[in-house]
Write a protein that holds these residues in place. Structure first.
Motif, PDB file in Angstrom:
ATOM      1  N   PRO A  27      13.180  37.811  47.745  1.00 27.70           N
ATOM      2  CA  PRO A  27      12.942  36.770  46.747  1.00 27.70           C
ATOM      3  C   PRO A  27      13.597  37.166  45.425  1.00 27.70           C
ATOM      4  CG  PRO A  27      10.875  37.484  47.762  1.00 27.70           C
ATOM      5  CD  PRO A  27      11.948  38.401  48.242  1.00 27.70           C
ATOM      6  N   ARG A  28      14.095  36.174  44.697  1.00 30.88           N
ATOM      7  CA  ARG A  28      14.707  36.455  43.392  1.00 30.88           C
ATOM      8  C   ARG A  28      13.641  36.888  42.416  1.00 30.88           C
ATOM      9  NH1 ARG A  28      19.375  32.943  41.122  1.00 30.88           N
ATOM     10  NH2 ARG A  28      19.036  34.595  39.647  1.00 30.88           N
ATOM     11  N   ARG A  29      13.991  37.831  41.575  1.00 32.54           N
ATOM     12  CA  ARG A  29      13.056  38.308  40.568  1.00 32.54           C
ATOM     13  C   ARG A  29      13.104  37.411  39.346  1.00 32.54           C
ATOM     14  NH1 ARG A  29      15.430  44.174  40.380  1.00 32.54           N
ATOM     15  NH2 ARG A  29      16.326  43.184  38.599  1.00 32.54           N
ATOM     16  N   GLY A  30      12.045  37.460  38.582  1.00 29.49           N
ATOM     17  CA  GLY A  30      12.006  36.760  37.307  1.00 29.49           C
ATOM     18  C   GLY A  30      11.566  35.321  37.426  1.00 29.49           C
ATOM     19  N   ARG A  31      11.604  34.665  36.311  1.00 32.68           N
ATOM     20  CA  ARG A  31      11.164  33.281  36.211  1.00 32.68           C
ATOM     21  C   ARG A  31      12.199  32.368  36.864  1.00 32.68           C
ATOM     22  NH1 ARG A  31       9.491  31.604  30.392  1.00 32.68           N
ATOM     23  NH2 ARG A  31       7.787  32.950  30.994  1.00 32.68           N
ATOM     24  N   PRO A  32      11.741  31.355  37.617  1.00 35.97           N
ATOM     25  CA  PRO A  32      12.697  30.424  38.220  1.00 35.97           C
ATOM     26  C   PRO A  32      13.448  29.649  37.142  1.00 35.97           C
ATOM     27  CG  PRO A  32      10.436  29.820  38.796  1.00 35.97           C
ATOM     28  CD  PRO A  32      10.367  31.057  37.955  1.00 35.97           C
ATOM     29  N   PRO A  33      14.648  29.131  37.462  1.00 37.96           N
ATOM     30  CA  PRO A  33      15.400  28.372  36.459  1.00 37.96           C
ATOM     31  C   PRO A  33      14.627  27.142  36.008  1.00 37.96           C
ATOM     32  CG  PRO A  33      16.602  28.453  38.561  1.00 37.96           C
ATOM     33  CD  PRO A  33      15.338  29.233  38.727  1.00 37.96           C
ATOM     34  N   LYS A  34      14.835  26.770  34.761  1.00 34.95           N
ATOM     35  CA  LYS A  34      14.166  25.607  34.188  1.00 34.95           C
ATOM     36  C   LYS A  34      14.647  24.350  34.904  1.00 34.95           C
ATOM     37  CE  LYS A  34      12.828  24.112  29.634  1.00 34.95           C
ATOM     38  NZ  LYS A  34      13.014  24.354  28.217  1.00 34.95           N
ATOM     39  N   GLN A  35      13.724  23.441  35.219  1.00 37.34           N
ATOM     40  CA  GLN A  35      14.045  22.206  35.929  1.00 37.34           C
ATOM     41  C   GLN A  35      14.247  21.060  34.939  1.00 37.34           C
ATOM     42  OE1 GLN A  35      14.362  22.006  39.371  1.00 37.34           O
ATOM     43  NE2 GLN A  35      14.187  24.221  39.260  1.00 37.34           N
ATOM     44  N   ASP A  36      15.207  20.180  35.250  1.00 34.08           N
ATOM     45  CA  ASP A  36      15.404  18.963  34.461  1.00 34.08           C
ATOM     46  C   ASP A  36      14.294  17.968  34.794  1.00 34.08           C
ATOM     47  OD1 ASP A  36      17.694  20.031  33.432  1.00 34.08           O
ATOM     48  OD2 ASP A  36      19.039  18.977  34.808  1.00 34.08           O
TER      49      ASP A  36
END
Length: 118
Positions: free
Chosen positions: A56-65
């Motif tokens: 799984p990718r670390r950190g906060r997921p990218p911000k969604q539009d």
């Protein structure tokens, strides 16, 4: 995505401390560091199954539009180029002090720099 397995792992306290320090150096949790090392060992031994999912990718997921899509063109913040007027990395964009001295780092958000009020 399949649910992840939960296991109890008994470790020598000194081994755990060494793993935790190593994980901190690489900005991972101890659990993520253990999984990373296990996967690397399985890969080196030729025993990692082909159909195993990626870490799984670390950190906060990218911000969604608003429409639920990611940023422009699906770029993540790490992939997006800096704006044209962005200050150089490692600076806050302000000109250096006229006296050539060091500038104090900015205070907490909302701070006006004055003395604390009780």
């Amino acid at each position: 995505m399949a649910e992840r397995k939960k296991i109890l792992l008994r470790l020598d306290p000194k081994v755990h401390d060494a793993l935790a320090r190593w994980a901190g150096d690489e900005l991972r949790s101890t659990n993520a560091q253990i999984e990373f090392l296990l996967r690397r060992s399985l890969t080196d031994a030729g025993r990692l199954p082909r159909d195993v999912g990626a870490l799984p990718r670390r950190g906060r997921p990218p911000k969604q539009d608003a429409d639920g899509a990611g940023g422009a063109g699906g770029e993540t913040p790490e992939d997006a180029p800096p704006p044209e007027d962005a200050p150089p990395p490692g600076t806050d964009g302000r000109p250096p002090p006229e006296d050539g001295g060091a500038r104090e780092p900015p205070g907490p958000r909302g701070s006006r720099g004055g003395p604390r009020q009780p």
